[in-house]
Structure formats: structure tokens, C-alpha cells
Design an enzyme around this catalytic site. Structure first.
Site, PDB file in Angstrom:
ATOM      1  N   ASP A  52     -12.101   1.203   3.731  1.00 14.93           N
ATOM      2  CA  ASP A  52     -11.397  -0.032   3.395  1.00 14.93           C
ATOM      3  C   ASP A  52     -11.719  -1.082   4.446  1.00 14.93           C
ATOM      4  OD1 ASP A  52      -9.500  -2.078   3.014  1.00 14.93           O
ATOM      5  OD2 ASP A  52      -8.024  -0.661   2.213  1.00 14.93           O
ATOM      6  N   ILE A  53     -12.207  -2.227   4.006  1.00 17.87           N
ATOM      7  CA  ILE A  53     -12.644  -3.281   4.915  1.00 17.87           C
ATOM      8  C   ILE A  53     -11.506  -3.805   5.791  1.00 17.87           C
ATOM      9  CG2 ILE A  53     -12.259  -5.256   3.394  1.00 17.87           C
ATOM     10  CD1 ILE A  53     -15.400  -4.617   5.505  1.00 17.87           C
ATOM     11  N   ASN A  78     -18.448  -9.856  -0.061  1.00 18.86           N
ATOM     12  CA  ASN A  78     -18.285  -9.734  -1.503  1.00 18.86           C
ATOM     13  C   ASN A  78     -16.978  -9.032  -1.865  1.00 18.86           C
ATOM     14  OD1 ASN A  78     -19.345  -9.510  -4.411  1.00 18.86           O
ATOM     15  ND2 ASN A  78     -19.059  -7.360  -3.847  1.00 18.86           N
ATOM     16  N   TYR A 145      -5.167 -16.084  -5.626  1.00 22.83           N
ATOM     17  CA  TYR A 145      -6.581 -15.710  -5.484  1.00 22.83           C
ATOM     18  C   TYR A 145      -7.426 -16.930  -5.140  1.00 22.83           C
ATOM     19  CZ  TYR A 145     -11.214 -13.941  -6.771  1.00 22.83           C
ATOM     20  OH  TYR A 145     -12.540 -13.590  -6.761  1.00 22.83           O
ATOM     21  N   GLY A 146      -7.186 -18.043  -5.835  1.00 27.05           N
ATOM     22  CA  GLY A 146      -7.955 -19.263  -5.578  1.00 27.05           C
ATOM     23  C   GLY A 146      -7.760 -19.780  -4.164  1.00 27.05           C
ATOM     24  N   ALA A 147      -6.509 -19.720  -3.667  1.00 29.15           N
ATOM     25  CA  ALA A 147      -6.237 -20.164  -2.303  1.00 29.15           C
ATOM     26  C   ALA A 147      -6.971 -19.283  -1.294  1.00 29.15           C
ATOM     27  CB  ALA A 147      -4.738 -20.149  -2.038  1.00 29.15           C
ATOM     28  N   LYS A 149      -9.788 -17.742  -1.778  1.00 29.53           N
ATOM     29  CA  LYS A 149     -11.210 -18.061  -1.829  1.00 29.53           C
ATOM     30  C   LYS A 149     -11.499 -19.414  -1.176  1.00 29.53           C
ATOM     31  CE  LYS A 149     -12.946 -14.403  -3.656  1.00 29.53           C
ATOM     32  NZ  LYS A 149     -13.915 -13.573  -2.878  1.00 29.53           N
TER      33      LYS A 149
END
Length: 223
Positions: A52-53, A78, A145-147, A149
Site C-alpha cells: 500500500d503506497i 497513478n 476526488y476532484g479536489a 486531483k
């Protein structure tokens, strides 16, 4: 020999890009939380490290692998999390939801980049953050999710601003037929979306052209 680290390389775009780089003769370190799925990504030059990163010990294992290969020329962030599904409105989010997205999408890329930064700077390498149109557009349910990214884009390009030896790209690959995209649209048919493999030539073209650091849409510009 060129060396890449592609996080979330067990499936989707990460897998497709890792295999394409390996076909070009690169050594490619990939990771993923599902060890079984990761083992299915096979090819000359592919180094698989399950984990897990967001875990510090796993990140240390990634660094050790890169040092064993002699350096790092390309880091691709990614791996990411969509967060709770069905996608909730902002006023329905909890602190736990925020943490579940913040740690893999922003925190882990930040600390991993800093960890391997000496290797990447030494090679005058390239840093890539895979982003989304949700980082700049506003769709109901996609706010968290958008925030995340949008924050990833800022971090990736900030590293380039602070380290002139680096070139950094925030790359929006567009909609793809991936498990994550299916999770965002449960029960819907997403077969009209292109496969991740169709985006890889555009990413490779970007890496080959090596324009100035910035945000790029894969579709069109490098078709």
C-alpha cells in the site's frame, strides 16, 4: 538503462503504461495492494512490489528497489482512490471519507516524491501525476476526488518549480474503461469508454517530446 516507478501498476492505465515502457527496454518498478493481480503483470524489466503506497515500509521497499536498479528517471503517480461510492455530495462527507481519499491521492504522492527526489533530480528526470477533468470541472458527487486531483496537480508542478532539474506533468487521460470508472457508475454500461491501452501512445509521445512542465490532456494534443 532507464528506470521508472509507476504506482498502481497492477491494472488499468498503470499496468498498460508499465508494460509499454518495459517493451521499450526500461526497468519498471510497479506496485499494487493486490499481490495476486500484481503478479499477473509480467514482462522483461518489470519489478513487482506488493503493498500500500500509504505505508512507510512499502515506500522504503520501493526506494530500495530503485537504488538497486541504479536510479530513477520517471515517477508516475497513478495509484489513487475514488473514495466512498456511490459518490456522495460534499455535504454528506465525513472526516473519515476525507482521510480515505487524502492519504492515497495526496499524502502518499507527496512523501514518496520527497523520498525519491534525490534520485529523480540526479537523473534530470520526469515526474507525472495522473489527474482528471474533475480537477478543473465540477460534477455532482465528484467533489472530494476532484479536489484531491487538483491538489495532486499543484504538488507535482510545485516540485518542478522548486527543482529546476525536474520536468513535471499533470496528465488528464480522459475517461477510460477501468474498474475505478465502473465503481463510479455502478450498474451502468461503460463499454463505450476507451481502454487504458489507447491512452498509452499519447503518454509516451508526451514523454518523448518532453515539453515544458505543465498540465496536459492526453487526448488530442499528443494523438
Amino acid at each position: 538503462m532507464s528506470v521508472a516507478l509507476v504506482t498502481g501498476g497492477s491494472r488499468g492505465l498503470g499496468r498498460a503504461l508499465a508494460l509499454a515502457l518495459a517493451d521499450r527496454g526500461w526497468s519498471v518498478v510497479i506496485d499494487g495492494r493486490d499481490a495476486e493481480t500484481l503478479e499477473e503483470v509480467d514482462g522483461p524489466g518489470i519489478v513487482r512490489i506488493a503493498g500500500d503506497i500509504t505505508d512507510a515500509d512499502h515506500r522504503a521497499d520501493l526506494l530500495s528497489a530503485l537504488e538497486g536498479l541504479g536510479g530513477l528517471d520517471l515517477l508516475v503517480h497513478n495509484a489513487s482512490s475514488l473514495g466512498p461510492t456511490p459518490l456522495p455530495r460534499l455535504d454528506q462527507l465525513t472526516i473519515e471519507d476525507l482521510t480515505s481519499v487524502w492519504r492515497p491521492n495526496i499524502g502518499a504522492p507527496l512523501v514518496l516524491t520527497s523520498l525519491v527526489l534525490p534520485l529523480l533530480v540526479s537523473s534530470h528526470g520526469t515526474l507525472v501525476g495522473i489527474t482528471s477533468d474533475a480537477a478543473v470541472e465540477h460534477y455532482p458527487g465528484w467533489g472530494l476526488y476532484g479536489a484531491s486531483k487538483a491538489a495532486l496537480e499543484h504538488l507535482v508542478l510545485q516540485y518542478a518549480a522548486e527543482n529546476p532539474a525536474l520536468t513535471a506533468y499533470a496528465v488528464d487521460p480522459g475517461d477510460m474503461r477501468t474498474r475505478m470508472h465502473q465503481d463510479a457508475f455502478p450498474g451502468e454500461d461503460i463499454s463505450d469508454r476507451p481502454l487504458p491501452e489507447s491512452v498509452v501512445p499519447q503518454l509516451l509521445a508526451l514523454l518523448d517530446a518532453k515539453p515544458e512542465s505543465g498540465r496536459y490532456r492526453a487526448a488530442g494534443v499528443f494523438a
